[in-house]
Enzyme design. Structure first.
Site, short mmCIF file in Angstrom:
data_model
loop_
_atom_site.label_atom_id
_atom_site.label_comp_id
_atom_site.label_asym_id
_atom_site.label_seq_id
_atom_site.Cartn_x
_atom_site.Cartn_y
_atom_site.Cartn_z
CG LEU A 137 -1.98 -1.05 1.37
CD1 LEU A 137 -2.71 -0.90 2.70
CD2 LEU A 137 -2.97 -0.97 0.21
CG ASP A 138 0.43 4.27 -2.92
OD1 ASP A 138 1.23 3.44 -3.39
OD2 ASP A 138 -0.46 4.81 -3.57
#
Length: 315
Positions: A137-138
């Site tokens: 995930l960012d």
């Protein structure tokens, strides 16, 4: 100290004609083909008691003997960082990642990452590629991630991701009022000018498919639910910007901040001060690597997105 593996297998007659590494991949499915090839070359996976080449053809009946050491997969350091653990067993770990936590060490972020935290929580993960991290995930995206705790689980989860068996749904707040849901099917690659960014590209890139549906419409924004069919870098952010509905707070793909018509001072401040892209990985579903049973987890919206939605409702 490295963990030791000892396994044996007999090549069945129907595998006659197969390559050594192909047969090994079938007989030891819990390990990746690349890892098995390394063990063959290193002499840790023997054929009839001798070192053989990965491409050697078999006739059937051969004995395979695996005696390997699971060496540390990197020189990363464990760090005592709190984890929000949603589920854990011997095979996998599901965490709810907070905003601001980088997933994997890289230039400029060698410490303080999820990987460092995982090694502290479960030291045995040093023998699993990337400490069991199979997807990302960012930094400023919140929500659910699955981590493999064993080599066999890692191989299985990577296969599930490649075969699109893993179900991932996100919640997001987009700029603009949408009239309905839809699908974005547009290839994503490196931005031709901004090399640190991704972009929808006409040629090259990788196929990317994003499905979205409406949850609630506001005066100038829309709360959406997004389902990924593929998992490209920044996919949701790039695709929503491509259809001219970038995510609130997305400083990379959102463009210049515009004050919505008729917005109250409170709403303007809430939008201006929102510190990240309004994106949360809400639901994660997959087949359990050990049992094959379908498992699904959910993570509630974080406080900052709840506050943003409340401000949007007030107008």
């Amino acid at each position: 100290m490295a963990d030791k593996l000892q396994q044996n297998a007999r090549v069945p007659a129907e595998m006659g004609g197969m390559r050594f590494d192909q047969a090994a991949s079938s007989l030891f499915p819990e390990f990746s083909r690349a890892r098995l090839q390394t063990w063959i070359r290193d002499g840790q996976l023997m054929l009839n008691g001798r070192i053989a080449k990965p491409k050697e053809r078999l006739i059937g009946g051969e004995a395979l003997a695996l005696e390997a050491e699971l060496e540390p997969q990197g020189n990363w350091q464990p760090e005592a960082i709190d984890l929000d653990i949603v589920y854990e067993d011997e095979e996998l770990l599901v965490i709810n990642k907070p905003a601001g936590l980088v997933v994997h060490p890289a230039a400029g972020n060698q410490t303080g990452t999820l990987l460092n935290a995982l090694l502290h929580h479960s030291p045995a993960l040093e023998s699993v590629p990337r400490a069991g991290i199979v997807h990302r995930l960012d930094k400023d995206t919140t929500g659910l991630m699955v981590v493999a705790k064993t080599l066999s689980a890692h191989t299985d989860l990577v296969d599930q991701l490649q075969e699109r068996v893993v179900s991932r749904e996100y919640e997001a707040v987009a700029i603009g009022t949408m009239t309905g849901g839809g699908t974005v099917d547009a290839r994503i690659g490196r931005h031709p000018q901004q090399r640190k960014q991704m972009a929808v590209v006409d040629t090259g890139g990788k196929r990317a498919v994003t499905h979205y549906r409406l949850v609630q419409r506001f005066a100038a924004h829309t709360h959406i639910r997004v389902k990924l069919e593929t998992g490209r870098t920044h996919q949701i952010r790039v695709h929503m910007a491509h259809v001219r509905h970038p995510l609130v707070g997305d400083g990379t793909y959102g463009g210049r901040f515009k004050i919505p018509k008729g917005a109250s001072e409170e709403l303007i401040q809430a939008l201006k001060s929102f510190p990240r892209q309004a994106l949360h990985a809400a639901t994660l579903g997959l087949e359990h690597p050990a049992t094959g049973d379908y498992c699904e987890w959910t993570a509630p919206l974080p406080e900052d997105m709840l506050a943003l939605l409340a401000a949007l409702k007030q107008g």
